[in-house]
Design an enzyme around this catalytic site. Sequence first.
Site, PDB file in Angstrom:
ATOM      1  N   GLN A   1      36.523 -12.548 -25.077  1.00 18.39           N
ATOM      2  CA  GLN A   1      37.530 -11.473 -25.119  1.00 18.39           C
ATOM      3  C   GLN A   1      38.564 -11.704 -26.225  1.00 18.39           C
ATOM      4  O   GLN A   1      38.815 -10.821 -27.069  1.00 18.39           O
ATOM      5  CB  GLN A   1      38.258 -11.411 -23.774  1.00 18.39           C
ATOM      6  CG  GLN A   1      39.531 -10.571 -23.802  1.00 18.39           C
ATOM      7  CD  GLN A   1      40.346 -10.677 -22.532  1.00 18.39           C
ATOM      8  OE1 GLN A   1      40.178  -9.865 -21.650  1.00 18.39           O
ATOM      9  NE2 GLN A   1      41.238 -11.667 -22.432  1.00 18.39           N
TER      10      GLN A   1
ATOM     11  N   SER B   1      36.113 -20.492 -19.155  1.00 12.52           N
ATOM     12  CA  SER B   1      37.438 -19.958 -18.793  1.00 12.52           C
ATOM     13  C   SER B   1      37.610 -19.589 -17.325  1.00 12.52           C
ATOM     14  O   SER B   1      38.716 -19.250 -16.912  1.00 12.52           O
ATOM     15  CB  SER B   1      37.757 -18.738 -19.666  1.00 12.52           C
ATOM     16  OG  SER B   1      36.761 -17.763 -19.499  1.00 12.52           O
TER      17      SER B   1
ATOM     18  N   SER C   1      46.770 -23.037 -21.800  1.00 15.34           N
ATOM     19  CA  SER C   1      46.767 -22.137 -20.636  1.00 15.34           C
ATOM     20  C   SER C   1      47.912 -22.443 -19.693  1.00 15.34           C
ATOM     21  O   SER C   1      48.318 -23.598 -19.539  1.00 15.34           O
ATOM     22  CB  SER C   1      45.441 -22.332 -19.886  1.00 15.34           C
ATOM     23  OG  SER C   1      45.523 -21.832 -18.575  1.00 15.34           O
TER      24      SER C   1
ATOM     25  N   GLU D   1      47.564 -22.760 -16.794  1.00 18.69           N
ATOM     26  CA  GLU D   1      47.025 -23.661 -15.771  1.00 18.69           C
ATOM     27  C   GLU D   1      47.471 -25.102 -15.994  1.00 18.69           C
ATOM     28  O   GLU D   1      47.342 -25.928 -15.100  1.00 18.69           O
ATOM     29  CB  GLU D   1      45.499 -23.574 -15.738  1.00 18.69           C
ATOM     30  CG  GLU D   1      44.969 -22.283 -15.124  1.00 18.69           C
ATOM     31  CD  GLU D   1      45.253 -22.154 -13.632  1.00 18.69           C
ATOM     32  OE1 GLU D   1      45.116 -23.164 -12.916  1.00 18.69           O
ATOM     33  OE2 GLU D   1      45.644 -21.057 -13.191  1.00 18.69           O
TER      34      GLU D   1
ATOM     35  N   TYR E   1      40.033 -27.648 -14.816  1.00 20.66           N
ATOM     36  CA  TYR E   1      40.237 -26.793 -15.991  1.00 20.66           C
ATOM     37  C   TYR E   1      41.624 -27.048 -16.580  1.00 20.66           C
ATOM     38  O   TYR E   1      41.778 -27.270 -17.787  1.00 20.66           O
ATOM     39  CB  TYR E   1      40.079 -25.323 -15.578  1.00 20.66           C
ATOM     40  CG  TYR E   1      40.498 -24.339 -16.643  1.00 20.66           C
ATOM     41  CD1 TYR E   1      39.614 -23.914 -17.620  1.00 20.66           C
ATOM     42  CD2 TYR E   1      41.813 -23.826 -16.670  1.00 20.66           C
ATOM     43  CE1 TYR E   1      40.004 -23.010 -18.601  1.00 20.66           C
ATOM     44  CE2 TYR E   1      42.212 -22.926 -17.635  1.00 20.66           C
ATOM     45  CZ  TYR E   1      41.311 -22.521 -18.607  1.00 20.66           C
ATOM     46  OH  TYR E   1      41.708 -21.637 -19.574  1.00 20.66           O
TER      47      TYR E   1
ATOM     48  N   LYS F   1      42.601 -28.687 -20.223  1.00 23.27           N
ATOM     49  CA  LYS F   1      43.448 -27.966 -21.189  1.00 23.27           C
ATOM     50  C   LYS F   1      44.669 -28.814 -21.554  1.00 23.27           C
ATOM     51  O   LYS F   1      45.152 -28.780 -22.689  1.00 23.27           O
ATOM     52  CB  LYS F   1      43.897 -26.623 -20.599  1.00 23.27           C
ATOM     53  CG  LYS F   1      42.820 -25.537 -20.658  1.00 23.27           C
ATOM     54  CD  LYS F   1      42.707 -24.976 -22.070  1.00 23.27           C
ATOM     55  CE  LYS F   1      41.711 -23.843 -22.159  1.00 23.27           C
ATOM     56  NZ  LYS F   1      41.481 -23.391 -23.542  1.00 23.27           N
TER      57      LYS F   1
ATOM     58  N   ASN G   1      47.903 -15.203 -17.997  1.00 23.94           N
ATOM     59  CA  ASN G   1      46.720 -14.331 -17.869  1.00 23.94           C
ATOM     60  C   ASN G   1      46.809 -13.132 -18.811  1.00 23.94           C
ATOM     61  O   ASN G   1      47.841 -12.470 -18.875  1.00 23.94           O
ATOM     62  CB  ASN G   1      46.603 -13.826 -16.426  1.00 23.94           C
ATOM     63  CG  ASN G   1      46.389 -14.961 -15.440  1.00 23.94           C
ATOM     64  OD1 ASN G   1      47.156 -15.918 -15.443  1.00 23.94           O
ATOM     65  ND2 ASN G   1      45.381 -14.852 -14.618  1.00 23.94           N
TER      66      ASN G   1
ATOM     67  N   VAL H   1      39.825 -11.370 -11.764  1.00 23.68           N
ATOM     68  CA  VAL H   1      40.276 -10.459 -10.713  1.00 23.68           C
ATOM     69  C   VAL H   1      40.639  -9.058 -11.227  1.00 23.68           C
ATOM     70  O   VAL H   1      40.397  -8.070 -10.537  1.00 23.68           O
ATOM     71  CB  VAL H   1      41.423 -11.107  -9.894  1.00 23.68           C
ATOM     72  CG1 VAL H   1      42.754 -11.011 -10.606  1.00 23.68           C
ATOM     73  CG2 VAL H   1      41.493 -10.517  -8.509  1.00 23.68           C
TER      74      VAL H   1
ATOM     75  N   LYS I   1      37.394  -7.224 -11.819  1.00 20.71           N
ATOM     76  CA  LYS I   1      36.719  -7.097 -10.521  1.00 20.71           C
ATOM     77  C   LYS I   1      37.275  -5.888  -9.782  1.00 20.71           C
ATOM     78  O   LYS I   1      36.545  -5.069  -9.224  1.00 20.71           O
ATOM     79  CB  LYS I   1      36.939  -8.379  -9.711  1.00 20.71           C
ATOM     80  CG  LYS I   1      36.341  -8.322  -8.323  1.00 20.71           C
ATOM     81  CD  LYS I   1      36.491  -9.661  -7.612  1.00 20.71           C
ATOM     82  CE  LYS I   1      35.902  -9.540  -6.210  1.00 20.71           C
ATOM     83  NZ  LYS I   1      35.831 -10.822  -5.517  1.00 20.71           N
TER      84      LYS I   1
ATOM     85  N   GLU J   1      47.460 -22.494  -3.867  1.00 17.14           N
ATOM     86  CA  GLU J   1      47.935 -21.503  -4.849  1.00 17.14           C
ATOM     87  C   GLU J   1      49.283 -20.906  -4.446  1.00 17.14           C
ATOM     88  O   GLU J   1      49.530 -19.737  -4.678  1.00 17.14           O
ATOM     89  CB  GLU J   1      46.902 -20.388  -4.995  1.00 17.14           C
ATOM     90  CG  GLU J   1      46.064 -20.530  -6.223  1.00 17.14           C
ATOM     91  CD  GLU J   1      45.530 -19.216  -6.741  1.00 17.14           C
ATOM     92  OE1 GLU J   1      45.211 -19.140  -7.926  1.00 17.14           O
ATOM     93  OE2 GLU J   1      45.437 -18.249  -5.950  1.00 17.14           O
TER      94      GLU J   1
HETATM   95  N1  GDD Z   1      38.612 -14.155  -9.714  1.00 15.59           N
HETATM   96  C1  GDD Z   1      39.188 -13.794  -8.565  1.00 15.59           C
HETATM   97  N2  GDD Z   1      38.437 -13.154  -7.605  1.00 15.59           N
HETATM   98  N3  GDD Z   1      40.506 -14.068  -8.383  1.00 15.59           N
HETATM   99  C2  GDD Z   1      41.066 -13.681  -7.209  1.00 15.59           C
HETATM  100  C3  GDD Z   1      40.345 -13.012  -6.199  1.00 15.59           C
HETATM  101  C4  GDD Z   1      38.962 -12.742  -6.401  1.00 15.59           C
HETATM  102  O1  GDD Z   1      38.276 -12.152  -5.555  1.00 15.59           O
HETATM  103  N4  GDD Z   1      41.195 -12.741  -5.171  1.00 15.59           N
HETATM  104  C5  GDD Z   1      42.393 -13.221  -5.522  1.00 15.59           C
HETATM  105  N5  GDD Z   1      42.321 -13.797  -6.747  1.00 15.59           N
HETATM  106  C6  GDD Z   1      43.434 -14.443  -7.454  1.00 15.59           C
HETATM  107  C7  GDD Z   1      43.146 -15.885  -7.882  1.00 15.59           C
HETATM  108  O2  GDD Z   1      43.270 -16.755  -6.756  1.00 15.59           O
HETATM  109  C8  GDD Z   1      44.238 -16.058  -8.931  1.00 15.59           C
HETATM  110  O3  GDD Z   1      45.475 -16.333  -8.293  1.00 15.59           O
HETATM  111  C9  GDD Z   1      44.359 -14.691  -9.574  1.00 15.59           C
HETATM  112  O4  GDD Z   1      43.696 -13.773  -8.676  1.00 15.59           O
HETATM  113  C10 GDD Z   1      43.740 -14.582 -10.958  1.00 15.59           C
HETATM  114  O5  GDD Z   1      42.434 -15.114 -10.931  1.00 15.59           O
HETATM  115  P1  GDD Z   1      41.473 -14.961 -12.220  1.00 15.59           P
HETATM  116  O6  GDD Z   1      41.448 -13.563 -12.688  1.00 15.59           O
HETATM  117  O7  GDD Z   1      40.161 -15.578 -11.853  1.00 15.59           O
HETATM  118  O8  GDD Z   1      42.212 -15.795 -13.373  1.00 15.59           O
HETATM  119  P2  GDD Z   1      42.917 -17.246 -13.354  1.00 15.59           P
HETATM  120  O9  GDD Z   1      44.385 -17.057 -13.155  1.00 15.59           O
HETATM  121  O10 GDD Z   1      42.204 -18.184 -12.451  1.00 15.59           O
HETATM  122  O11 GDD Z   1      42.652 -17.774 -14.839  1.00 15.59           O
HETATM  123  C11 GDD Z   1      42.726 -16.964 -15.997  1.00 15.59           C
HETATM  124  O12 GDD Z   1      44.001 -17.063 -16.619  1.00 15.59           O
HETATM  125  C12 GDD Z   1      44.332 -18.361 -17.119  1.00 15.59           C
HETATM  126  C13 GDD Z   1      45.718 -18.290 -17.754  1.00 15.59           C
HETATM  127  O13 GDD Z   1      45.703 -17.525 -18.908  1.00 15.59           O
HETATM  128  C14 GDD Z   1      41.623 -17.432 -16.932  1.00 15.59           C
HETATM  129  O14 GDD Z   1      41.539 -16.559 -18.025  1.00 15.59           O
HETATM  130  C15 GDD Z   1      41.900 -18.821 -17.445  1.00 15.59           C
HETATM  131  O15 GDD Z   1      40.884 -19.195 -18.374  1.00 15.59           O
HETATM  132  C16 GDD Z   1      43.267 -18.818 -18.125  1.00 15.59           C
HETATM  133  O16 GDD Z   1      43.564 -20.081 -18.641  1.00 15.59           O
END
Ligand code: GDD
Length: 330
Positions: free
Chosen positions: A13, A83, A124, A126, A148, A152, A177, A188, A191, A280
């Site tokens: 992306q 990622s 990140s 994270e 992860y 990072k 994010n 998410v 999704k 979390e």
């Molecule tokens: N994926 C996912 N699926 N996340 C969920 C869901 C679900 O069904 N339900 C709740 N969440 C919550 C996760 O627990 C998290 O708190 C939030 O939604 C975002 O999840 P993700 O979209 O999977 O992203 P991320 O925060 O884990 O990580 C992303 O952002 C980081 C910071 O920029 C990724 O892009 C990482 O690579 C990046 O470093």
Amino acid sequence: MTKTALITGITGQDGYYLSKLLLDKGYRVVGLVPPGRLGSVSKLDELADQVDICPVALTSADELIEAVYSLQPTEIYNLAAPSFVPASWEDPLGTLDLITGTATRLLKATRQLGLSTRFYQASSSEIFGEVLSSPQTAQTPFRPKNPYGAAKLHAHWTMVHHRDRYGLFACSGILFNHESPRRPPRFVTRKISLAAAAIKLGMRDRMSIGNLDAKRDWGFAGDHVEAMWRMLQADKAEDYVIGTGVLHTVRDLVSAAFDCVDLDWQKYVEVDSTLVRADEHFQLVADPTKAKENLKWQPQVSFEKLIDTLVTSDLRRLEAGKISPTGAAS
Ligand code: GDD
């Protein structure tokens, strides 16, 4: 003279949005892509013909040195990384090697060749992990909570060491994010936007979700890559926190997405406890003041606009039969 930008992770992306920005600015853009993944170059769509692709094993120090030497890039953007955070628990060592190994090898190549190349390391939020205070700045202590984030952080420190010891112009963008229609649907935002669109079109009847109370600082990927470029144009190499500074819950996200298609989300969304991540409770939210002041960077796309863009894009792609209701390209 034409500037050359070398990008790892160009087919992701951020690689797409960064390539677009740099091409618009007149750069020659070169993507370092592992030979086994050349098929993914088509993900760059209309940009695929405008960038150069250099097949390189990111695990090979020799190949990286050769590529950096022959290309003599003005700027290197190291974006390559697995990622999806939960996947890092399945393969902590592989995650560490891909993230830290590539950064270390690229930094070493840049140093050994004695180039004045400017180096961007994709970091990140994270790395903050279990924060003790919010919002976060580049001075906030790092307490990563998953493999992860730990990988990072290792890459971040490796970059700092190269900057301090060898005087490289190198910086980390600690990005929160950042989303777009190019996000894969396991994240998410996509999704949810995909589910809302598919339910609206009668292609699905419900969606499972994890923690509705989880909070994140969600911005637009196109805005965040602009900050990467600005960091490398600055007078001084420094690290920056890049985010909107606004927190939303996953519930806000679901509600906004279903509002876009005039549906009551509570009728279609169910919590699946297996999707809830442990540990979390902390709030990852950026304090982007330094980027605003030093780089004149400002996010342009609001949360509401971002979600509307994602849902509208998924509606169009579903109607055109370009993606399946669960997200796979068709
Ligand atoms: N994926 C996912 N699926 N996340 C969920 C869901 C679900 O069904 N339900 C709740 N969440 C919550 C996760 O627990 C998290 O708190 C939030 O939604 C975002 O999840 P993700 O979209 O999977 O992203 P991320 O925060 O884990 O990580 C992303 O952002 C980081 C910071 O920029 C990724 O892009 C990482 O690579 C990046 O470093």
